[in-house]
Design a protein around this motif. Structure first.
Motif, PDB file in Angstrom:
ATOM      1  N   ILE A 110       0.826  -1.215   0.000  1.00 19.08           N
ATOM      2  CA  ILE A 110       0.000   0.000   0.000  1.00 19.08           C
ATOM      3  C   ILE A 110       0.861   1.267   0.000  1.00 19.08           C
ATOM      4  CG2 ILE A 110      -1.687   1.329   1.322  1.00 19.08           C
ATOM      5  CD1 ILE A 110      -2.861  -1.302   2.296  1.00 19.08           C
ATOM      6  N   VAL A 111       1.855   1.322   0.874  1.00 20.23           N
ATOM      7  CA  VAL A 111       2.655   2.546   1.017  1.00 20.23           C
ATOM      8  C   VAL A 111       3.434   2.875  -0.263  1.00 20.23           C
ATOM      9  CG1 VAL A 111       4.550   3.628   2.282  1.00 20.23           C
ATOM     10  CG2 VAL A 111       2.794   2.340   3.518  1.00 20.23           C
ATOM     11  N   PRO A 112       4.176   1.941  -0.865  1.00 19.12           N
ATOM     12  CA  PRO A 112       4.873   2.291  -2.119  1.00 19.12           C
ATOM     13  C   PRO A 112       3.916   2.641  -3.249  1.00 19.12           C
ATOM     14  CG  PRO A 112       5.796   0.295  -1.176  1.00 19.12           C
ATOM     15  CD  PRO A 112       4.549   0.589  -0.417  1.00 19.12           C
ATOM     16  N   LEU A 113       2.759   1.965  -3.299  1.00 24.51           N
ATOM     17  CA  LEU A 113       1.783   2.275  -4.336  1.00 24.51           C
ATOM     18  C   LEU A 113       1.259   3.701  -4.176  1.00 24.51           C
ATOM     19  CD1 LEU A 113      -0.018   1.439  -6.713  1.00 24.51           C
ATOM     20  CD2 LEU A 113      -1.616   0.456  -5.050  1.00 24.51           C
ATOM     21  N   ALA A 114       0.890   4.072  -2.961  1.00 15.65           N
ATOM     22  CA  ALA A 114       0.401   5.430  -2.717  1.00 15.65           C
ATOM     23  C   ALA A 114       1.494   6.462  -2.979  1.00 15.65           C
ATOM     24  CB  ALA A 114      -0.109   5.544  -1.279  1.00 15.65           C
ATOM     25  N   PHE A 115       2.713   6.154  -2.568  1.00 15.69           N
ATOM     26  CA  PHE A 115       3.824   7.092  -2.784  1.00 15.69           C
ATOM     27  C   PHE A 115       4.111   7.253  -4.269  1.00 15.69           C
ATOM     28  CE2 PHE A 115       8.349   8.248  -2.900  1.00 15.69           C
ATOM     29  CZ  PHE A 115       8.308   9.388  -2.107  1.00 15.69           C
ATOM     30  N   ALA A 116       4.040   6.159  -5.034  1.00 14.63           N
ATOM     31  CA  ALA A 116       4.278   6.242  -6.478  1.00 14.63           C
ATOM     32  C   ALA A 116       3.201   7.078  -7.159  1.00 14.63           C
ATOM     33  CB  ALA A 116       4.310   4.839  -7.076  1.00 14.63           C
ATOM     34  N   LEU A 117       1.949   6.928  -6.728  1.00 15.47           N
ATOM     35  CA  LEU A 117       0.863   7.717  -7.314  1.00 15.47           C
ATOM     36  C   LEU A 117       1.048   9.201  -7.007  1.00 15.47           C
ATOM     37  CD1 LEU A 117      -2.196   5.401  -6.521  1.00 15.47           C
ATOM     38  CD2 LEU A 117      -1.106   5.766  -8.747  1.00 15.47           C
ATOM     39  N   MET A 118       1.467   9.521  -5.791  1.00 15.05           N
ATOM     40  CA  MET A 118       1.685  10.924  -5.443  1.00 15.05           C
ATOM     41  C   MET A 118       2.900  11.487  -6.175  1.00 15.05           C
ATOM     42  SD  MET A 118       0.770  11.176  -1.365  1.00 15.05           S
ATOM     43  CE  MET A 118       1.934   9.892  -0.879  1.00 15.05           C
ATOM     44  N   LEU A 119       3.957  10.684  -6.260  1.00 14.51           N
ATOM     45  CA  LEU A 119       5.161  11.153  -6.937  1.00 14.51           C
ATOM     46  C   LEU A 119       4.915  11.341  -8.432  1.00 14.51           C
ATOM     47  CD1 LEU A 119       8.043  11.806  -5.987  1.00 14.51           C
ATOM     48  CD2 LEU A 119       8.727   9.517  -6.724  1.00 14.51           C
ATOM     49  N   ASN A 120       3.994  10.582  -8.973  1.00 18.69           N
ATOM     50  CA  ASN A 120       3.665  10.710 -10.396  1.00 18.69           C
ATOM     51  C   ASN A 120       2.979  12.031 -10.707  1.00 18.69           C
ATOM     52  OD1 ASN A 120       3.406   9.478 -13.123  1.00 18.69           O
ATOM     53  ND2 ASN A 120       1.216   9.578 -12.664  1.00 18.69           N
ATOM     54  N   GLU A 121       2.375  12.642  -9.694  1.00 22.17           N
ATOM     55  CA  GLU A 121       1.686  13.916  -9.889  1.00 22.17           C
ATOM     56  C   GLU A 121       2.626  15.109  -9.820  1.00 22.17           C
ATOM     57  OE1 GLU A 121      -1.508  14.094 -10.723  1.00 22.17           O
ATOM     58  OE2 GLU A 121      -1.540  11.904 -10.713  1.00 22.17           O
ATOM     59  N   PHE A 197      12.524   0.912  -3.532  1.00 20.15           N
ATOM     60  CA  PHE A 197      12.587  -0.056  -4.629  1.00 20.15           C
ATOM     61  C   PHE A 197      11.199  -0.346  -5.185  1.00 20.15           C
ATOM     62  CE2 PHE A 197      12.353  -4.438  -6.131  1.00 20.15           C
ATOM     63  CZ  PHE A 197      13.336  -4.429  -7.105  1.00 20.15           C
ATOM     64  N   ASN A 198      10.239  -0.607  -4.307  1.00 23.86           N
ATOM     65  CA  ASN A 198       8.877  -0.906  -4.767  1.00 23.86           C
ATOM     66  C   ASN A 198       8.238   0.296  -5.457  1.00 23.86           C
ATOM     67  OD1 ASN A 198       9.022  -3.531  -3.738  1.00 23.86           O
ATOM     68  ND2 ASN A 198       8.278  -2.884  -1.737  1.00 23.86           N
ATOM     69  N   THR A 199       8.597   1.485  -5.022  1.00 23.26           N
ATOM     70  CA  THR A 199       8.071   2.687  -5.681  1.00 23.26           C
ATOM     71  C   THR A 199       8.534   2.752  -7.126  1.00 23.26           C
ATOM     72  OG1 THR A 199       8.020   3.897  -3.586  1.00 23.26           O
ATOM     73  CG2 THR A 199       8.007   5.204  -5.611  1.00 23.26           C
ATOM     74  N   TRP A 225      -8.133  12.939  -9.480  1.00 18.45           N
ATOM     75  CA  TRP A 225      -8.483  11.790  -8.641  1.00 18.45           C
ATOM     76  C   TRP A 225      -9.244  10.731  -9.442  1.00 18.45           C
ATOM     77  CZ3 TRP A 225      -7.639   8.742  -4.830  1.00 18.45           C
ATOM     78  CH2 TRP A 225      -8.643   7.910  -4.340  1.00 18.45           C
ATOM     79  N   LYS A 226     -10.193  11.154 -10.253  1.00 18.27           N
ATOM     80  CA  LYS A 226     -10.957  10.206 -11.069  1.00 18.27           C
ATOM     81  C   LYS A 226     -10.072   9.564 -12.136  1.00 18.27           C
ATOM     82  CE  LYS A 226     -15.518  12.279 -10.419  1.00 18.27           C
ATOM     83  NZ  LYS A 226     -16.709  12.892 -11.090  1.00 18.27           N
ATOM     84  N   GLN A 227      -9.122  10.324 -12.684  1.00 19.24           N
ATOM     85  CA  GLN A 227      -8.197   9.734 -13.648  1.00 19.24           C
ATOM     86  C   GLN A 227      -7.343   8.649 -12.987  1.00 19.24           C
ATOM     87  OE1 GLN A 227      -5.913  12.717 -15.818  1.00 19.24           O
ATOM     88  NE2 GLN A 227      -7.619  14.153 -15.650  1.00 19.24           N
ATOM     89  N   THR A 228      -6.908   8.928 -11.761  1.00 21.09           N
ATOM     90  CA  THR A 228      -6.111   7.931 -11.046  1.00 21.09           C
ATOM     91  C   THR A 228      -6.933   6.682 -10.738  1.00 21.09           C
ATOM     92  OG1 THR A 228      -4.761   9.664 -10.036  1.00 21.09           O
ATOM     93  CG2 THR A 228      -4.743   7.515  -8.970  1.00 21.09           C
ATOM     94  N   TRP A 229      -8.177   6.893 -10.300  1.00 22.60           N
ATOM     95  CA  TRP A 229      -9.032   5.780  -9.865  1.00 22.60           C
ATOM     96  C   TRP A 229      -9.505   4.922 -11.043  1.00 22.60           C
ATOM     97  CZ3 TRP A 229      -9.821   3.498  -5.386  1.00 22.60           C
ATOM     98  CH2 TRP A 229     -10.906   2.641  -5.251  1.00 22.60           C
ATOM     99  N   HIS A 230      -9.836   5.570 -12.152  1.00 25.43           N
ATOM    100  CA  HIS A 230     -10.451   4.849 -13.267  1.00 25.43           C
ATOM    101  C   HIS A 230      -9.468   4.491 -14.391  1.00 25.43           C
ATOM    102  CE1 HIS A 230     -14.531   5.325 -11.739  1.00 25.43           C
ATOM    103  NE2 HIS A 230     -14.255   6.603 -11.481  1.00 25.43           N
ATOM    104  N   ILE A 231      -8.264   5.093 -14.397  1.00 20.87           N
ATOM    105  CA  ILE A 231      -7.307   4.809 -15.471  1.00 20.87           C
ATOM    106  C   ILE A 231      -6.005   4.226 -14.923  1.00 20.87           C
ATOM    107  CG2 ILE A 231      -5.944   5.806 -17.337  1.00 20.87           C
ATOM    108  CD1 ILE A 231      -8.101   7.900 -17.705  1.00 20.87           C
ATOM    109  N   THR A 232      -5.361   4.958 -14.006  1.00 24.97           N
ATOM    110  CA  THR A 232      -4.044   4.535 -13.536  1.00 24.97           C
ATOM    111  C   THR A 232      -4.093   3.217 -12.772  1.00 24.97           C
ATOM    112  OG1 THR A 232      -3.454   6.885 -13.344  1.00 24.97           O
ATOM    113  CG2 THR A 232      -1.995   5.276 -12.307  1.00 24.97           C
ATOM    114  N   LEU A 233      -4.971   3.147 -11.774  1.00 23.52           N
ATOM    115  CA  LEU A 233      -5.031   1.933 -10.963  1.00 23.52           C
ATOM    116  C   LEU A 233      -5.456   0.697 -11.761  1.00 23.52           C
ATOM    117  CD1 LEU A 233      -6.421   3.262  -7.566  1.00 23.52           C
ATOM    118  CD2 LEU A 233      -4.128   2.426  -8.075  1.00 23.52           C
ATOM    119  N   PRO A 234      -6.486   0.784 -12.628  1.00 22.78           N
ATOM    120  CA  PRO A 234      -6.797  -0.411 -13.447  1.00 22.78           C
ATOM    121  C   PRO A 234      -5.651  -0.828 -14.353  1.00 22.78           C
ATOM    122  CG  PRO A 234      -8.655   1.104 -13.425  1.00 22.78           C
ATOM    123  CD  PRO A 234      -7.523   1.822 -12.763  1.00 22.78           C
TER     124      PRO A 234
END
Length: 322
Positions: A110-121, A197-199, A225-234
């Motif tokens: 969870i933590v690396p995934l959330a950090f990667a999503l934030m860092l991508n922004e 590493f996981n990030t 937020w909707k782009q992340t939820w409906h595009i990035t995560l899938p």
């Protein structure tokens, strides 16, 4: 029509004759022997240090005595395995291993995934790369170095963390000597080391997403937020499944290097895991047969979980090694 057919046939014959003929590939050992020679040292090392010691598994079914050897030591069958499950402390060690491993698996995903999503922004590339490098740096340090750092940082007498807590009137906390805090400390320190590493793995998965999908989402009025939820995560779902399922194989590997460098007799109740228990029982105390039995039990369960993990990764993410 006949003339046209003749022209077509003539063109087809010319095109087929112009195609280069595929030669049958043959195993030319004369040209490839240097490559095989390079592999020989690795094969020898694997046979000596990985497959050779597997003969020692027989100790788990013997009352092994070093002066008698494998042949003359008494065969006791499943005695040590039965003792392992009858011994309350052995069950506590297995429980500690499962708790620590599951916590590491969940937060390590969870933590690396959330950090990667934030860092991508982050659009400022220098700042992004700087943060990524700082987070990734602890991954290159061994637990011997990090363990010494944590012992100083978390010291109840002069550690920087307890000094900071003292500013708010909080009494010093013995993070590495309290059963209430040790597991939390282990999980957080593991995140500190492995998140970078996981990030990078998740950031690499994000770069594969088609930018046209985001452009279409913006046209439809979707916010970030909707782009992340409906595009990035899938789009990241396959790599998330792969990382999660492959972690199942390490569910009983709570991290010997980390625990060994951080724990002490005060936290054996909540911090002692299978690997450290086997080390103390098998090598320190000299009970080789019982230690081998505990280690073999762990290896069998880990093998089953690895097989299950590969099956799940292939079923849900269409990923496989062989």
């Amino acid at each position: 029509m006949a003339e046209t057919r003749q022209v077509i046939e003539k063109n087809n014959s010319l095109s087929t004759s112009m195609k280069p003929k595929r030669k049958k590939q043959r195993w030319d050992f004369k040209n490839t022997w240097p490559l095989h020679a390079l592999v020989i040292p690795a094969v020898i090392v694997a046979l000596i240090f990985q497959y050779g010691p597997m003969f020692g598994i027989i100790m788990a079914f013997q009352d092994f005595k070093p002066w008698l050897g494998f042949i003359e030591s008494e065969f006791v069958g499943l005695k040590h395995f039965i003792t392992m499950f009858e011994y309350d402390y052995a069950r506590q060690v297995i429980w500690n291993t499962l708790v620590i491993s599951v916590l590491k698996l969940i937060f390590g995903l969870i933590v690396p995934l959330a950090f990667a999503l934030m860092l991508n922004e982050v659009y400022h590339m220098k700042f992004k790369r700087t943060v990524q490098t700082i987070v990734y740096l602890p991954y290159f340090l061994s637990w011997v170095i990090l363990g010494g750092m944590l012992i100083d940082i978390l010291s109840p007498s002069g550690g920087i963390i307890n000094q900071f807590l003292g500013w708010f009137g909080i009494d010093p906390i013995f993070f590495l000597g309290s059963n209430d805090w040790f597991r939390t400390t282990v999980v957080i320190s593991d995140l500190w080391k492995e998140t970078g590493f996981n990030t990078i793995v998740f950031l690499a998965a994000i770069t594969v997403v088609n930018p046209a999908l985001y452009e279409a989402a913006v046209v439809d009025g979707a916010n970030r937020w909707k782009q992340t939820w409906h595009i990035t995560l899938p789009a990241m779902r396959p790599i998330i499944i792969v990382v999660a399922t492959l972690s199942l194989g390490n569910i009983l590997n709570a991290g010997f290097d980390q625990i060994f460098n951080l724990y002490n007799p005060l936290v054996y109740e909540t911090g002692d895991i299978i690997d450290t228990y086997v080390y103390r029982v098998g090598l320190v105390s000299g009970d080789f047969s019982y230690g081998t039995a505990v280690g073999l039990f762990k290896s069998i369960i880990s093998l089953v979980l690895i097989v299950i993990g590969y099956r799940l990764a292939y079923k849900y993410a269409n990923w496989r090694i062989f």
